[in-house]
Enzyme design. Sequence first.
Site, PDB file in Angstrom:
ATOM      1  N   HIS A  58      -8.103   1.388 -14.806  1.00 49.25           N
ATOM      2  CA  HIS A  58      -7.671   1.074 -13.444  1.00 49.25           C
ATOM      3  C   HIS A  58      -7.409  -0.430 -13.385  1.00 49.25           C
ATOM      4  CE1 HIS A  58      -8.064   1.896  -8.928  1.00 49.25           C
ATOM      5  NE2 HIS A  58      -7.781   0.607  -9.034  1.00 49.25           N
ATOM      6  N   GLU A  78      -2.408  -1.095  -7.044  1.00 47.55           N
ATOM      7  CA  GLU A  78      -3.275  -0.465  -8.028  1.00 47.55           C
ATOM      8  C   GLU A  78      -2.434   0.369  -8.995  1.00 47.55           C
ATOM      9  OE1 GLU A  78      -6.626   1.474  -6.286  1.00 47.55           O
ATOM     10  OE2 GLU A  78      -7.339  -0.379  -5.368  1.00 47.55           O
ATOM     11  N   ARG A 111      -4.738  -4.753   2.510  1.00 44.34           N
ATOM     12  CA  ARG A 111      -5.869  -5.500   3.074  1.00 44.34           C
ATOM     13  C   ARG A 111      -6.503  -6.329   1.976  1.00 44.34           C
ATOM     14  NH1 ARG A 111      -9.763  -2.649   0.530  1.00 44.34           N
ATOM     15  NH2 ARG A 111      -9.518  -0.410   0.330  1.00 44.34           N
ATOM     16  N   LYS A 157      -5.733  14.588  -4.140  1.00 43.22           N
ATOM     17  CA  LYS A 157      -6.003  13.294  -3.511  1.00 43.22           C
ATOM     18  C   LYS A 157      -5.568  13.330  -2.054  1.00 43.22           C
ATOM     19  CE  LYS A 157      -4.780   9.743  -5.951  1.00 43.22           C
ATOM     20  NZ  LYS A 157      -3.927   8.677  -6.547  1.00 43.22           N
ATOM     21  N   GLY A 203     -11.046   4.869  -1.242  1.00 47.86           N
ATOM     22  CA  GLY A 203     -12.470   4.817  -1.542  1.00 47.86           C
ATOM     23  C   GLY A 203     -12.997   6.049  -2.233  1.00 47.86           C
ATOM     24  N   GLY A 204     -12.077   6.871  -2.780  1.00 45.63           N
ATOM     25  CA  GLY A 204     -12.533   8.057  -3.499  1.00 45.63           C
ATOM     26  C   GLY A 204     -12.795   9.255  -2.613  1.00 45.63           C
ATOM     27  N   LYS A 250       0.129   8.161   0.983  1.00 46.41           N
ATOM     28  CA  LYS A 250       0.330   8.253  -0.468  1.00 46.41           C
ATOM     29  C   LYS A 250       1.617   8.981  -0.830  1.00 46.41           C
ATOM     30  CE  LYS A 250      -4.507   7.735  -1.809  1.00 46.41           C
ATOM     31  NZ  LYS A 250      -4.980   7.284  -0.492  1.00 46.41           N
TER      32      LYS A 250
END
Length: 647
Positions: free
Chosen positions: A208, A275, A292, A158, A164-165, A116
């Site tokens: 989102h 995203e 993916r 983060k 996936g959170g 990230k």
Amino acid sequence: MIKKILIANRGEISKRVIQTCRRLDIETVSIYAQDDAGLAHALESDKAICLGRGALADTYLNKEKIIEIAKEHACDAIHPGYGFLSENTEFCSMVNKAGIIFIGPSTTAIELMGDKKASKVKMEELGIPVVPGYHGDDQSESILFEKAKKIGFPVLIKATAGGGGKGMRIVRSEQDFKSALESSKREAKNAFANDKVLLEKYIETPRHIEVQLVSDGEGNHFHFFERECSIQRRYQKVIEETPSPALDNELRVKICETAVKIAQGIDYRGAGTIEFILGPAKQFYFLEMNTRLQVEHPVTEMVTGYDLVELQIKAAAGEAFNFTQKDIKQQGHSIECRIYAEDPDNEFLPTSGRIQQISVDGLTDFRLDCGYYDGSKISTNYDPMLAKLIIHADNRQEAIDKIKRALSSVVFGGSKTNRDYLRRLLSHPEFEKGNIHTHFIDQYQDDLLLKELPEAELAAVLAAGVQLGHKTQDSVWDANFSPVEKMATVNADTHKFMHLLSTQTKVEIELAGIKYTFEVLEKSIHHVHLVRNKQDYIINTFSFNTQGEKQLFCNDKEVLFKLLPKAQGKSQSLNLSEGSMQSPMPGKIFKVIAKRGQSVKKGEDILILEAMKMEHTIRAPKDGVIKDIFFQAGDQIQGGVLLCEIE
């Protein structure tokens, strides 16, 4: 040309890849852990290889073993699905070195976009808007705290690896930062073997929005429009749809072209998703890229007509696509609901057990992506998602109505799921208006709570419960049926009623002074069809647990039902005291927070349980003093065991 593919995954995504390969006349080899031997992915491929028993590292994450199987069976390529090894650069590199095609992007792209921090730096180089934040190398608590204060609370912590959170925490005040950072790092370390984090300015009530990309084998990049994924819980998506009700044509073109610019800038290949966070003022920021296939890819397939798995395979084989961007159109509206093995009315705790029946009654105009069969056991070792329900309609309102009908037709008998909760979400007025954001579930949590059944439906459930448990026959003995007072729990609420009559054609009860007479149109061991005042009540029942509870589906509502013996009072605690805390599921005690003799308040954290790859905090059910804690960190436990006692 790819002729044989090993699918390095499990469940519905493995089955999904098998379906496309079968249509393309490509042989498939699936792998399965021993406890998955009876699932669809182990039974529907051309060849299935057992990985044995053990931890994930010994089965679905065993890179060397998976590659060896692919080589042994002369596989041309490996499809990683999503999750597991799908974004693992080491695995991708090992596959390539073994002379096998990895169906996905290059190792360089996976590594760049999976980090990230590095991905944000690259986005800044490409001129892509990013959320203000800190993504530096210094991971000391003091520096992170100072950067958080500079960014301004609320901030989002983060994990730099994975998704996936997991490893994500919202921090709204300085005093909460330290504990949130520790928790985020701990979860990230456990999930990704990497506890590095970054900080971002937390945007209130964002949407989102993600854009589906597929780049072919000759460097051409295409977008397949956007998906709205704002209905989330704990950063896990629950409902996805396309088109997004938030975008007009101008904004849609802009955000999709931005996504294509990113694909061009990193020389991407295969399927991927960009995203974005969309703010209230319609400004959008790059969030991350998933290199993916996404769980929610079916809604894109529904509105565009393209098979994204097929395009992945063609891109990996180096082929150019035989269409242009202008050929890709959005037609109609599609919605996907994720059906999870969890109890939304008990803090969304994961559930386990055995699926007695996956029932699809009547309506067939929907797509159910599911890797389970009747009789399949739900394991707590994996993600709790059981299936995806997807529909397509001409417009959004028709799509909402259609998927609610579809949800009524699909039950997972014997397992508690979020099916009814999904119906509540879809029926909320603000959802129907399209006024959604990533905190929708939190904002409207009171509206989404389980409501008491209307009296007539409650009476039907009680009548069905006693009728299904009563041997009826038309004979002289029916005239001698003696009314009897009974007690039952319906969704944990206790009800006292009179059972007045049961025959093959009629059942009668009295509830709160009102007599309810139901005609019995049809009855079998687990099914009864009742009618009262021209209203049908179609009830199916399944065994639910060892405490004698039954799972009843009454028309489109699910309830838990239990007839109580006369000697039993209202408590269902089975002789446990009010302060007794039982484990809601099997798992591992990750951390014990409280101590024996400590005074606690209702709702205060007692311990952390790890199950289904997530942390679940167990909280005090009442004020009091901790009398005893029966386990310690690291202990493996079963569901229903006594964890702690408060007096």
